[in-house]
Design a protein around this motif. Sequence first.
Motif, PDB file in Angstrom:
ATOM      1  N   GLN A 172      26.527 -13.974  -6.975  1.00 16.85           N
ATOM      2  CA  GLN A 172      26.685 -15.299  -7.594  1.00 16.85           C
ATOM      3  C   GLN A 172      25.542 -16.227  -7.160  1.00 16.85           C
ATOM      4  N   PRO A 173      24.334 -16.067  -7.570  1.00 14.91           N
ATOM      5  CA  PRO A 173      23.837 -15.038  -8.503  1.00 14.91           C
ATOM      6  C   PRO A 173      23.417 -13.747  -7.804  1.00 14.91           C
ATOM      7  N   VAL A 174      23.290 -13.782  -6.443  1.00 13.47           N
ATOM      8  CA  VAL A 174      22.886 -12.567  -5.729  1.00 13.47           C
ATOM      9  C   VAL A 174      23.971 -12.229  -4.721  1.00 13.47           C
ATOM     10  N   VAL A 175      23.959 -10.956  -4.269  1.00 16.86           N
ATOM     11  CA  VAL A 175      24.891 -10.503  -3.239  1.00 16.86           C
ATOM     12  C   VAL A 175      24.298 -10.879  -1.889  1.00 16.86           C
ATOM     13  N   THR A 176      25.044 -11.684  -1.134  1.00 15.57           N
ATOM     14  CA  THR A 176      24.535 -12.178   0.144  1.00 15.57           C
ATOM     15  C   THR A 176      24.366 -11.030   1.123  1.00 15.57           C
ATOM     16  N   ASN A 177      23.218 -11.069   1.847  1.00 16.39           N
ATOM     17  CA  ASN A 177      22.872 -10.103   2.896  1.00 16.39           C
ATOM     18  C   ASN A 177      22.664  -8.676   2.363  1.00 16.39           C
ATOM     19  N   ALA A 178      22.744  -8.447   1.079  1.00 20.47           N
ATOM     20  CA  ALA A 178      22.485  -7.106   0.532  1.00 20.47           C
ATOM     21  C   ALA A 178      20.976  -6.882   0.415  1.00 20.47           C
ATOM     22  N   ALA A 179      20.567  -5.673   0.686  1.00 23.20           N
ATOM     23  CA  ALA A 179      19.138  -5.338   0.657  1.00 23.20           C
ATOM     24  C   ALA A 179      18.972  -3.905   0.166  1.00 23.20           C
ATOM     25  N   VAL A 180      17.892  -3.701  -0.567  1.00 21.74           N
ATOM     26  CA  VAL A 180      17.529  -2.369  -1.060  1.00 21.74           C
ATOM     27  C   VAL A 180      16.242  -1.956  -0.354  1.00 21.74           C
ATOM     28  N   HIS A 181      16.303  -0.860   0.377  1.00 22.04           N
ATOM     29  CA  HIS A 181      15.142  -0.362   1.128  1.00 22.04           C
ATOM     30  C   HIS A 181      14.413   0.685   0.279  1.00 22.04           C
ATOM     31  N   ALA A 182      13.080   0.598   0.273  1.00 20.77           N
ATOM     32  CA  ALA A 182      12.268   1.502  -0.550  1.00 20.77           C
ATOM     33  C   ALA A 182      10.952   1.786   0.157  1.00 20.77           C
ATOM     34  N   VAL A 183      10.279   2.821  -0.345  1.00 19.38           N
ATOM     35  CA  VAL A 183       8.969   3.236   0.169  1.00 19.38           C
ATOM     36  C   VAL A 183       8.012   3.328  -1.007  1.00 19.38           C
ATOM     37  N   VAL A 184       6.813   2.772  -0.851  1.00 23.44           N
ATOM     38  CA  VAL A 184       5.802   2.817  -1.909  1.00 23.44           C
ATOM     39  C   VAL A 184       5.181   4.214  -1.928  1.00 23.44           C
ATOM     40  N   GLU A 185       5.210   4.842  -3.091  1.00 24.05           N
ATOM     41  CA  GLU A 185       4.665   6.200  -3.218  1.00 24.05           C
ATOM     42  C   GLU A 185       3.337   6.237  -3.952  1.00 24.05           C
ATOM     43  N   ASN A 198       0.842  -1.191   0.000  1.00 27.49           N
ATOM     44  CA  ASN A 198       0.000   0.000   0.000  1.00 27.49           C
ATOM     45  C   ASN A 198       0.886   1.253   0.000  1.00 27.49           C
ATOM     46  N   VAL A 199       0.259   2.395  -0.210  1.00 29.75           N
ATOM     47  CA  VAL A 199       1.002   3.650  -0.243  1.00 29.75           C
ATOM     48  C   VAL A 199       1.607   3.912   1.131  1.00 29.75           C
ATOM     49  N   ASP A 200       2.852   4.404   1.133  1.00 27.96           N
ATOM     50  CA  ASP A 200       3.639   4.734   2.342  1.00 27.96           C
ATOM     51  C   ASP A 200       4.120   3.490   3.084  1.00 27.96           C
ATOM     52  N   ASP A 201       4.021   2.327   2.478  1.00 29.05           N
ATOM     53  CA  ASP A 201       4.577   1.113   3.096  1.00 29.05           C
ATOM     54  C   ASP A 201       6.063   1.022   2.796  1.00 29.05           C
ATOM     55  N   LYS A 202       6.815   0.531   3.747  1.00 26.03           N
ATOM     56  CA  LYS A 202       8.253   0.307   3.572  1.00 26.03           C
ATOM     57  C   LYS A 202       8.481  -1.141   3.167  1.00 26.03           C
ATOM     58  N   ILE A 203       9.253  -1.314   2.096  1.00 29.03           N
ATOM     59  CA  ILE A 203       9.520  -2.656   1.571  1.00 29.03           C
ATOM     60  C   ILE A 203      11.022  -2.855   1.472  1.00 29.03           C
ATOM     61  N   ILE A 204      11.420  -4.130   1.416  1.00 30.03           N
ATOM     62  CA  ILE A 204      12.834  -4.513   1.274  1.00 30.03           C
ATOM     63  C   ILE A 204      12.940  -5.457   0.090  1.00 30.03           C
ATOM     64  N   LEU A 205      13.847  -5.129  -0.827  1.00 30.59           N
ATOM     65  CA  LEU A 205      14.103  -5.959  -2.006  1.00 30.59           C
ATOM     66  C   LEU A 205      15.396  -6.727  -1.767  1.00 30.59           C
ATOM     67  N   ILE A 222       8.010   3.290  -6.573  1.00 29.58           N
ATOM     68  CA  ILE A 222       8.697   3.176  -5.289  1.00 29.58           C
ATOM     69  C   ILE A 222       9.915   4.087  -5.305  1.00 29.58           C
ATOM     70  N   ARG A 223      10.248   4.638  -4.136  1.00 29.79           N
ATOM     71  CA  ARG A 223      11.419   5.504  -3.981  1.00 29.79           C
ATOM     72  C   ARG A 223      12.456   4.774  -3.138  1.00 29.79           C
ATOM     73  N   ILE A 224      13.685   4.731  -3.647  1.00 32.99           N
ATOM     74  CA  ILE A 224      14.772   4.017  -2.975  1.00 32.99           C
ATOM     75  C   ILE A 224      15.301   4.897  -1.843  1.00 32.99           C
ATOM     76  N   THR A 225      15.388   4.322  -0.656  1.00 32.90           N
ATOM     77  CA  THR A 225      15.882   5.057   0.509  1.00 32.90           C
ATOM     78  C   THR A 225      17.301   4.670   0.904  1.00 32.90           C
ATOM     79  N   GLY A 226      17.747   3.475   0.564  1.00 28.59           N
ATOM     80  CA  GLY A 226      19.107   3.089   0.938  1.00 28.59           C
ATOM     81  C   GLY A 226      19.460   1.704   0.442  1.00 28.59           C
ATOM     82  N   ILE A 227      20.764   1.447   0.427  1.00 35.00           N
ATOM     83  CA  ILE A 227      21.302   0.133   0.035  1.00 35.00           C
ATOM     84  C   ILE A 227      22.255  -0.294   1.134  1.00 35.00           C
ATOM     85  N   THR A 228      22.008  -1.430   1.743  1.00 29.44           N
ATOM     86  CA  THR A 228      22.805  -1.874   2.900  1.00 29.44           C
ATOM     87  C   THR A 228      23.141  -3.355   2.774  1.00 29.44           C
TER      88      THR A 228
END
Length: 224
Positions: free
Chosen positions: A157-170, A134-141, A202-208
């Motif tokens: 290989q094929p993904v980066v372990t423990n890496a996550a992209v934080h975003a907010v649904v607009e 929903n709008v204004d929900d925080k999601i993690i990819l 979605i708007r990206i807020t950070g990569i950790t």
Amino acid sequence: MASTLGATALSPVAARFSLPLRTPIAALSTKVRPLCLPSTEVSSSPTPLLPLRPPSTRTRVTRKWKLCAASDETLEPEEAPPAVPEPVEEQLAASTATEAAKGEDVFAVVMVGSRQYIVFPGRFIYTQRLKDANVDDKIILNKVLLVGTRTKAYIGQPVVTNAAVHAVVEEQGLDRKVIVFKYKKKKNYRRNIGHRQPRTRIRITGITGYQDFPAETMPETFPA
């Protein structure tokens, strides 16, 4: 007869000079007063002549404006106290805080559904519809395929372990309308259908979480 014609022909001229009508032509030439300009006669009481105006002896003065500063009493600058340099520790702490607030130049390649997107912190992207968001929900990819910085690259290989992209649904909306036109020749069959694909912004807020993954150092100079 000739004298009469001559007198008749000269009658306008004779009338002009107030001469008798039967004046001979030879006498006419002697009595006509030649035209001359009036002569200037000096009167007995001449008008006194005015003295000539002497030439002006004044010289033209050119004024030059100059910008002059005010007196030192009115523009006396205030003496500022001498600047005391900050300690090295405080300068390092301030620079670290500034870099942390600005954020590191980093990007990532993330997989959403069956598509891959390049994402940057602070920017937004349009993805296929996320049903449970929903709008204004925080999601993690979590499907992060690659993370890159200015000096390093983290390749999954094929993904980066423990890496996550934080975003907010607009926004949950629809894409532009697409016209689907169907036609069959000689059958009188035509169908004009419009379709709008659902999408999510979605708007990206950070990569950790990518710092612990083995990285490959980028070369400073690229080969020609």
